[in-house]
Design an enzyme around this catalytic site. Sequence first.
Site, PDB file in Angstrom:
ATOM      1  N   LYS A   1       0.859  -1.194   0.000  1.00  6.88           N
ATOM      2  CA  LYS A   1       0.000   0.000   0.000  1.00  6.88           C
ATOM      3  C   LYS A   1       0.890   1.236   0.000  1.00  6.88           C
ATOM      4  O   LYS A   1       1.829   1.333   0.792  1.00  6.88           O
ATOM      5  CB  LYS A   1      -0.901   0.010   1.237  1.00  6.88           C
ATOM      6  CG  LYS A   1      -1.645   1.325   1.469  1.00  6.88           C
ATOM      7  CD  LYS A   1      -2.213   1.418   2.862  1.00  6.88           C
ATOM      8  CE  LYS A   1      -1.143   1.523   3.923  1.00  6.88           C
ATOM      9  NZ  LYS A   1      -0.451   2.848   3.945  1.00  6.88           N
TER      10      LYS A   1
ATOM     11  N   ASP B   1      -5.107   0.585   8.906  1.00  8.80           N
ATOM     12  CA  ASP B   1      -4.837   0.357   7.485  1.00  8.80           C
ATOM     13  C   ASP B   1      -5.522  -0.886   6.926  1.00  8.80           C
ATOM     14  O   ASP B   1      -5.583  -1.055   5.707  1.00  8.80           O
ATOM     15  CB  ASP B   1      -3.329   0.227   7.251  1.00  8.80           C
ATOM     16  CG  ASP B   1      -2.609   1.562   7.276  1.00  8.80           C
ATOM     17  OD1 ASP B   1      -3.293   2.598   7.362  1.00  8.80           O
ATOM     18  OD2 ASP B   1      -1.374   1.566   7.214  1.00  8.80           O
TER      19      ASP B   1
END
Length: 288
Positions: free
Chosen positions: A11, A131
């Site tokens: 990410k 996250d």
Amino acid sequence: MSQFEVFAPAKVNLALHVTGQREDGYHLLDSLVAFAPVGDMLQLSPAESLSLKVTGPESRGVPEGPENLVLKAAALYGPGPGAAIHLDKCLPAASGIGGGSSDAAAALRGMAALRDVALASGAAVVKLGADVPMCLDPRPARTEGIGEELTPVALPPLPAVLVNPRVEVSTPAVFKALASKTNPAMEPIPAFVEAADCIAWLARQRNDLQPPAVALAPVIAEVLAALSALPGCKLARMSGSGATCFGLFESDAAAEAAQAQLAAAQPGWWSAHGALGDQAAKAAPRLR
């Protein structure tokens, strides 16, 4: 016996603005996230209980016990058939590119496929880490709140080089060192025609965690300088709380050549290249 393979992509926070702090200590964020075609790989096989084995080039120091987010994520599905999970660790740990969170999200996708049940969601997933929700569906998104408010965003593929100097940076320490906890949000996100338009817009945004991270780990400044000096690099910035940084290019060929040049100059650094964007199809569980 059914065995599923699940990709856990890196990410990347293309921009990360810290806009406030809640009473419980969580910071409010406004971030644009995209995913890379590089990452970790999980294999899940039916078993009587949950277990985890970690191998791979970045496996050193990664725990295999219940403290690992992969096992915590798998346990969210409650009593029932277990899984023998094999994590092939290719992303450096504590590096600002969501490796552990992406692994947890991949475990959630894999367990849902293995048990043929709905994908876990809601507060239990958020408790795994801020996250994890954004990594469940690895498509570009604007993330707000503490990371759980997701708005899909259409982005052109962004050729990139990712670099980590193999220095771990403490996320709590970076937030603690942040000079201001209340900063302007991102500009409205326009419709991008091509990578150059997106890069020009990103250049006007920020990563508010970059200055305190550089103060804690000055090597990050060296990485940013090295990326900026590569031929064709249009923007260099840190991702998340560091220490991984990225450089954006206008073509895949330019990014590939730049990564090769950097790897030759800094063989001790971890690096990879690929187009940032939508990795949902690649991250879907695959029956082996």
